[in-house]
Scaffold this motif. Structure first.
Motif, PDB file in Angstrom:
ATOM      1  N   LEU A  80       0.951  -1.254  -0.022  1.00 37.64           N
ATOM      2  CA  LEU A  80      -0.174  -0.056  -0.092  1.00 37.64           C
ATOM      3  C   LEU A  80       0.786   1.178   0.035  1.00 37.64           C
ATOM      4  CD1 LEU A  80      -2.582   1.422   0.219  1.00 37.64           C
ATOM      5  CD2 LEU A  80      -2.542   1.286   2.732  1.00 37.64           C
ATOM      6  N   GLY A  81       1.813   1.307   0.836  1.00 39.11           N
ATOM      7  CA  GLY A  81       2.837   2.478   0.849  1.00 39.11           C
ATOM      8  C   GLY A  81       3.431   2.745  -0.518  1.00 39.11           C
ATOM      9  N   ASN A  82       4.025   1.605  -1.061  1.00 40.23           N
ATOM     10  CA  ASN A  82       4.356   1.726  -2.558  1.00 40.23           C
ATOM     11  C   ASN A  82       3.558   2.437  -3.451  1.00 40.23           C
ATOM     12  OD1 ASN A  82       7.474   0.713  -2.673  1.00 40.23           O
ATOM     13  ND2 ASN A  82       6.679  -0.872  -1.206  1.00 40.23           N
ATOM     14  N   VAL A  83       2.419   1.809  -3.481  1.00 41.25           N
ATOM     15  CA  VAL A  83       1.505   2.313  -4.438  1.00 41.25           C
ATOM     16  C   VAL A  83       1.018   3.873  -4.431  1.00 41.25           C
ATOM     17  CG1 VAL A  83      -0.956   1.966  -5.236  1.00 41.25           C
ATOM     18  CG2 VAL A  83       0.749   0.064  -5.011  1.00 41.25           C
TER      19      VAL A  83
ATOM     20  N   PHE B 248       3.493   9.721   3.696  1.00 36.55           N
ATOM     21  CA  PHE B 248       2.813   8.712   4.359  1.00 36.55           C
ATOM     22  C   PHE B 248       3.087   7.303   3.792  1.00 36.55           C
ATOM     23  CE2 PHE B 248      -0.937   5.938   5.325  1.00 36.55           C
ATOM     24  CZ  PHE B 248      -0.734   5.865   6.685  1.00 36.55           C
ATOM     25  N   GLY B 249       3.030   7.254   2.539  1.00 36.72           N
ATOM     26  CA  GLY B 249       3.458   6.027   1.816  1.00 36.72           C
ATOM     27  C   GLY B 249       4.699   5.619   2.256  1.00 36.72           C
ATOM     28  N   VAL B 250       5.782   6.460   2.227  1.00 40.71           N
ATOM     29  CA  VAL B 250       7.177   6.320   2.630  1.00 40.71           C
ATOM     30  C   VAL B 250       7.178   5.921   4.172  1.00 40.71           C
ATOM     31  CG1 VAL B 250       9.485   7.344   2.964  1.00 40.71           C
ATOM     32  CG2 VAL B 250       8.178   7.900   0.663  1.00 40.71           C
ATOM     33  N   PHE B 251       6.200   6.459   4.867  1.00 41.62           N
ATOM     34  CA  PHE B 251       6.339   6.024   6.501  1.00 41.62           C
ATOM     35  C   PHE B 251       5.787   4.558   6.516  1.00 41.62           C
ATOM     36  CE2 PHE B 251       3.886   5.636  10.314  1.00 41.62           C
ATOM     37  CZ  PHE B 251       4.851   6.117  11.343  1.00 41.62           C
ATOM     38  N   CYS B 252       4.656   4.325   5.844  1.00 37.33           N
ATOM     39  CA  CYS B 252       4.456   2.864   5.692  1.00 37.33           C
ATOM     40  C   CYS B 252       5.332   2.049   5.467  1.00 37.33           C
ATOM     41  CB  CYS B 252       2.704   2.823   4.713  1.00 37.33           C
ATOM     42  SG  CYS B 252       1.438   3.663   5.376  1.00 37.33           S
ATOM     43  N   ILE B 253       6.106   2.223   4.224  1.00 34.30           N
ATOM     44  CA  ILE B 253       7.278   1.220   3.825  1.00 34.30           C
ATOM     45  C   ILE B 253       7.946   1.079   4.979  1.00 34.30           C
ATOM     46  CG2 ILE B 253       9.073   0.977   2.072  1.00 34.30           C
ATOM     47  CD1 ILE B 253       7.241   2.688   0.386  1.00 34.30           C
TER      48      ILE B 253
ATOM     49  N   ALA C 157      12.166   9.787   1.006  1.00 36.35           N
ATOM     50  CA  ALA C 157      12.399   8.209   1.361  1.00 36.35           C
ATOM     51  C   ALA C 157      14.226   8.014   1.317  1.00 36.35           C
ATOM     52  CB  ALA C 157      11.948   7.435   0.260  1.00 36.35           C
ATOM     53  N   PHE C 158      14.679   8.755   0.646  1.00 33.39           N
ATOM     54  CA  PHE C 158      16.250   8.755   0.754  1.00 33.39           C
ATOM     55  C   PHE C 158      16.625   8.985   2.221  1.00 33.39           C
ATOM     56  CE2 PHE C 158      20.558   9.924   0.165  1.00 33.39           C
ATOM     57  CZ  PHE C 158      21.249   8.686  -0.393  1.00 33.39           C
ATOM     58  N   LEU C 159      16.325  10.058   2.310  1.00 37.77           N
ATOM     59  CA  LEU C 159      16.999  10.743   3.895  1.00 37.77           C
ATOM     60  C   LEU C 159      16.223   9.982   5.033  1.00 37.77           C
ATOM     61  CD1 LEU C 159      16.840  14.619   3.143  1.00 37.77           C
ATOM     62  CD2 LEU C 159      18.709  12.945   3.243  1.00 37.77           C
ATOM     63  N   PHE C 160      14.910   9.643   5.127  1.00 35.26           N
ATOM     64  CA  PHE C 160      14.382   9.280   6.403  1.00 35.26           C
ATOM     65  C   PHE C 160      13.816   7.837   6.341  1.00 35.26           C
ATOM     66  CE2 PHE C 160      13.497  13.846   5.724  1.00 35.26           C
ATOM     67  CZ  PHE C 160      14.332  14.245   6.908  1.00 35.26           C
ATOM     68  N   GLN C 161      13.630   7.001   5.306  1.00 30.64           N
ATOM     69  CA  GLN C 161      13.102   5.834   5.491  1.00 30.64           C
ATOM     70  C   GLN C 161      13.789   4.723   6.438  1.00 30.64           C
ATOM     71  OE1 GLN C 161      11.498   3.935   1.748  1.00 30.64           O
ATOM     72  NE2 GLN C 161      12.208   1.888   2.283  1.00 30.64           N
ATOM     73  N   GLY C 162      15.107   4.843   6.240  1.00 33.14           N
ATOM     74  CA  GLY C 162      15.985   4.017   7.195  1.00 33.14           C
ATOM     75  C   GLY C 162      15.735   4.270   8.686  1.00 33.14           C
TER      76      GLY C 162
END
Length: 237
Positions: free
Chosen positions: A28-31, A135-140, A208-213
């Protein structure tokens, strides 16, 4: 950075529950990142880093999302085997088991949301799409945190990140995530040489690059905090 591990295995029913939940959240987050990026013009928003790179390469090769995510995911699983130092058929089959329903869910969610999402033509709508994209990035990031700790089966990209995290990065999720972005960067470069386009890269990709990890690391201690990393196998240093 010390990461708690638990030698006591959770039950199979619990593992499956966590896995299914995180799989749906991840797809869902990716989409959400893909469809919001596609409906904002000019396309400055972008999607999550791996998603952007694989979508770029899939478009360049004329391949749909299902086959793009499946084939390149399995190529990454071979890279993981090289990093661990042994060919573990069970692990690679686990990557495949993850990739098939994940790729199907990506296609299903994309087919569902794309017709429903109007084009963003006003700043309030664009702002909303930016929030949904983030929010999608957060879900991932949260989904990765959950199924990495369960460690039943993993997406190959997240298996790569986990190997790098515990073998080379002393448990630091943020640094490991950045290192794991080398393969998708190569994918994006190859796609650019094919069709001379950088699609789905933008503001959301930078986020995503900065915060997903970091979101994944935060999820380890705040989302199902009693769930610890289990059954880690990353090879010898």
């Amino acid at each position: 950075m010390t990461v708690e591990q638990d030698d006591t295995k959770i039950s199979m029913s619990q593992s499956i529950m966590y896995f299914v939940l995180s799989l749906v959240i991840n797809a869902l987050g990716n989409v959400l990142t893909i469809v919001t990026s596609a409906h904002v013009h000019p396309g400055f928003l972008g999607s999550a880093y791996w998603t952007a790179a694989q979508t770029n390469l899939g478009n360049a090769l004329g391949v749909n999302l299902f086959w793009t995510f499946l084939v390149f995911g399995m190529l990454v699983s071979l890279l993981n085997a090289a990093l661990v130092g042994k060919f573990n058929l069970k692990r690679i089959l686990g990557n495949l088991i993850f990739m098939v329903p994940f790729s199907v869910l990506i296609q299903v969610f994309a087919d569902f949301f794309n017709p429903l999402m109007p084009e963003a033509t006003t700043w309030p709508m664009i702002t909303l799409y930016i929030i949904v994209n983030f929010f999608g990035v957060f879900c991932i990031g949260i989904a990765i945190s959950i199924y990495q700790r369960v460690n039943l089966v993993l997406h190959p990209a997240d298996d790569l990140m986990q190997i790098l995290r515990f073998k080379y990065c002393n448990g630091n999720a943020g640094v490991a995530m950045w290192m794991s972005y080398i393969p998708p960067t190569i994918m994006a470069i190859v796609a650019f040489f094919i069709n001379h386009k950088f699609q789905n890269f933008g503001l959301g990709t930078v986020f995503a690059f900065l915060f997903q990890g970091g979101i994944t690391g935060w999820g380890d201690t705040h989302i199902f905090p009693n769930l610890k990393h289990q059954r880690l196998e990353v090879g010898d240093n």
